[in-house]
Enzyme design. Structure first.
Site, mmCIF file in Angstrom:
data_model
loop_
_atom_site.group_PDB
_atom_site.id
_atom_site.type_symbol
_atom_site.label_atom_id
_atom_site.label_comp_id
_atom_site.label_asym_id
_atom_site.label_seq_id
_atom_site.Cartn_x
_atom_site.Cartn_y
_atom_site.Cartn_z
ATOM 1 C CD GLU A 170 31.463 42.314 -27.712
ATOM 2 O OE1 GLU A 170 30.752 41.561 -27.032
ATOM 3 O OE2 GLU A 170 32.414 42.965 -27.241
ATOM 4 C CG ASP A 220 33.112 41.886 -15.925
ATOM 5 O OD1 ASP A 220 33.160 41.551 -14.732
ATOM 6 O OD2 ASP A 220 34.109 42.161 -16.615
ATOM 7 C CG ASP A 237 30.303 31.937 -14.509
ATOM 8 O OD1 ASP A 237 29.941 32.993 -15.056
ATOM 9 O OD2 ASP A 237 31.369 31.831 -13.880
ATOM 10 C CD GLU A 253 25.200 27.936 -21.564
ATOM 11 O OE1 GLU A 253 24.915 28.902 -22.314
ATOM 12 O OE2 GLU A 253 24.358 27.102 -21.221
HETATM 13 C C1 LIG Z 1 32.126 37.675 -20.662
HETATM 14 S S1 LIG Z 1 31.820 38.037 -22.310
HETATM 15 C C2 LIG Z 1 30.475 36.945 -22.739
HETATM 16 C C3 LIG Z 1 30.336 36.784 -24.207
HETATM 17 C C4 LIG Z 1 29.139 35.940 -24.663
HETATM 18 N N1 LIG Z 1 27.888 36.569 -24.273
HETATM 19 C C5 LIG Z 1 29.211 34.556 -24.097
HETATM 20 O O1 LIG Z 1 28.399 34.216 -23.225
HETATM 21 O O2 LIG Z 1 30.061 33.777 -24.543
HETATM 22 C C6 LIG Z 1 30.962 39.591 -22.174
HETATM 23 C C7 LIG Z 1 30.909 40.346 -23.498
HETATM 24 O O3 LIG Z 1 30.105 41.514 -23.313
HETATM 25 C C8 LIG Z 1 30.739 42.598 -23.963
HETATM 26 N N2 LIG Z 1 30.280 43.826 -23.294
HETATM 27 C C9 LIG Z 1 30.491 44.179 -22.008
HETATM 28 N N3 LIG Z 1 29.921 45.373 -21.745
HETATM 29 C C10 LIG Z 1 29.330 45.767 -22.897
HETATM 30 C C11 LIG Z 1 28.596 46.915 -23.268
HETATM 31 N N4 LIG Z 1 28.353 47.901 -22.400
HETATM 32 N N5 LIG Z 1 28.145 47.007 -24.533
HETATM 33 C C12 LIG Z 1 28.389 46.020 -25.434
HETATM 34 N N6 LIG Z 1 29.090 44.909 -25.145
HETATM 35 C C13 LIG Z 1 29.555 44.779 -23.897
HETATM 36 C C14 LIG Z 1 32.214 42.328 -23.786
HETATM 37 O O4 LIG Z 1 33.013 43.023 -24.732
HETATM 38 C C15 LIG Z 1 32.275 40.819 -23.961
HETATM 39 O O5 LIG Z 1 32.466 40.440 -25.305
#
Ligand SMILES: C[S@@+](CC[C@H](N)C(=O)[O-])C[C@H]1O[C@@H](n2cnc3c(N)ncnc32)[C@H](O)[C@@H]1O
Length: 213
Positions: A69, A118, A154, A194
Site C-alpha cells: 500500500e 482506481d 465495481d 466492496e
Molecule cells: C480504491 S482503494 C481500494 C482499497 C482496498 N483494496 C479495498 O478494496 O477496500 C485503492 C488502494 O490502492 C492503493 N494504491 C493505488 N495505487 C497504488 C500503487 N501503485 N501502489 C500501492 N498502492 C496503491 C491506494 O492508495 C488505495 O489505498
C-alpha cells in the site's frame, strides 16, 4: 481516494518493523525467511486499510500474505488490524507497487489480489490502470506458472477493459462473475470498498486470470 494526513503514522509503522518490511528489495527470493517458514505466498496490491488481507490471513493460516500500500496513513490501519488479531502470517510493504519485480523474485508468488483499484476512466490515463499491460508483465514475472491473479471491481468499464487486457496478454480467464454478491460463491472475503459499493446496490465484478508463462 481521499487520504487523510496522519503525522504519527510513519513512526508507528517504523515501530513495527517486524510486520512492516522496511527494505522489501533485500528479501526478494527469500520471503519464506521473513515468515520463518515455507508456505505459499499471496500478495495484495493496494491493500488499503487491510480488511481483505487480514480476513484472508485469518481464514488461511497456512498461507503467507503480503500487502502493498502506497499511503502510510491508510496502511497504518492495516497494521493495527494485524496487531489486534495477533496475525503472524501477514507482512506489509508501504511502497509503490510499481516496484513489484524488485520486491519479489521471478516465480516467487503463488497468487496476487487486485481489489477495487482506481479505474482511471480517461483514455489518456490508460497506462495508470493497474491492469494495463506494463503491470501485467510485472504480475506475470513474479507469479509462478499457473499462479492466480484475482481481480475484483465495481467498475464495469474497468472490468471489461481488464478482461481484454488479461486475455491479450495471454492470461487464461476463469470464474468470471458479473454479479458476485448474487452468485453462489462461498469463498468471498469482502474488502472495505466492496462493502461500500455493495451497500449502495452496485454490482461487484470478479475474475481470476491464470499466468500461463
Ligand atoms: C480504491 S482503494 C481500494 C482499497 C482496498 N483494496 C479495498 O478494496 O477496500 C485503492 C488502494 O490502492 C492503493 N494504491 C493505488 N495505487 C497504488 C500503487 N501503485 N501502489 C500501492 N498502492 C496503491 C491506494 O492508495 C488505495 O489505498
Amino acid at each position: 481516494m481521499r487520504v487523510r494526513h496522519k503525522p504519527w503514522a510513519k513512526s508507528k509503522l517504523n515501530q513495527h518493523s517486524n510486520l512492516v518490511v522496511q527494505s522489501p528489495k533485500d528479501h526478494s527470493g527469500e520471503w519464506y525467511d521473513i515468515f520463518h517458514r515455507e508456505a505459499p505466498l499471496h500478495v495484495e496490491i493496494g491493500t488499503g486499510k487491510g480488511r481483505f488481507l487480514t480476513g484472508m490471513a485469518k481464514k488461511y493460516p497456512d498461507i503467507n500474505f503480503v500487502g502493498i500500500e502506497l499511503h502510510e496513513s491508510v496502511i497504518v490501519t492495516a497494521l493495527q488490524r494485524c496487531l489486534d488479531e495477533g496475525l503472524d502470517n501477514v507482512r506489509l510493504i508501504n511502497e509503490d507497487a510499481r516496484g513489484l519485480t524488485e520486491f519479489f523474485a521471478e516465480d516467487e508468488v503463488d497468487a496476487l489480489y487486485l481489489n477495487f483499484c482506481d479505474p482511471w476512466p480517461k483514455n489518456r490515463h490508460e497506462k495508470r490502470r493497474l491492469t494495463y499491460s506494463a503491470f501485467l508483465a510485472q504480475y506475470e514475472y513474479v507469479l509462478k506458472k499457473g499462479g492466480l491473479l484475482n481481480f475484483k471491481t465495481d467498475n464495469q468499464g474497468l472490468f471489461e477493459y481488464s478482461l481484454e487486457s488479461f486475455s491479450k496478454y495471454g492470461f487464461i480467464l476463469q470464474n468470471i462473475s458479473l454479479d458476485l454478491h448474487h452468485a453462489k460463491t462461498k469463498d468471498n472475503v469482502v474488502t472495505e470498498y466492496e462493502e461500500k459499493f455493495a451497500e449502495k446496490g452496485q454490482r461487484i465484478y470478479r475474475c481470476e486470470a491464470i499466468s500461463s508463462e
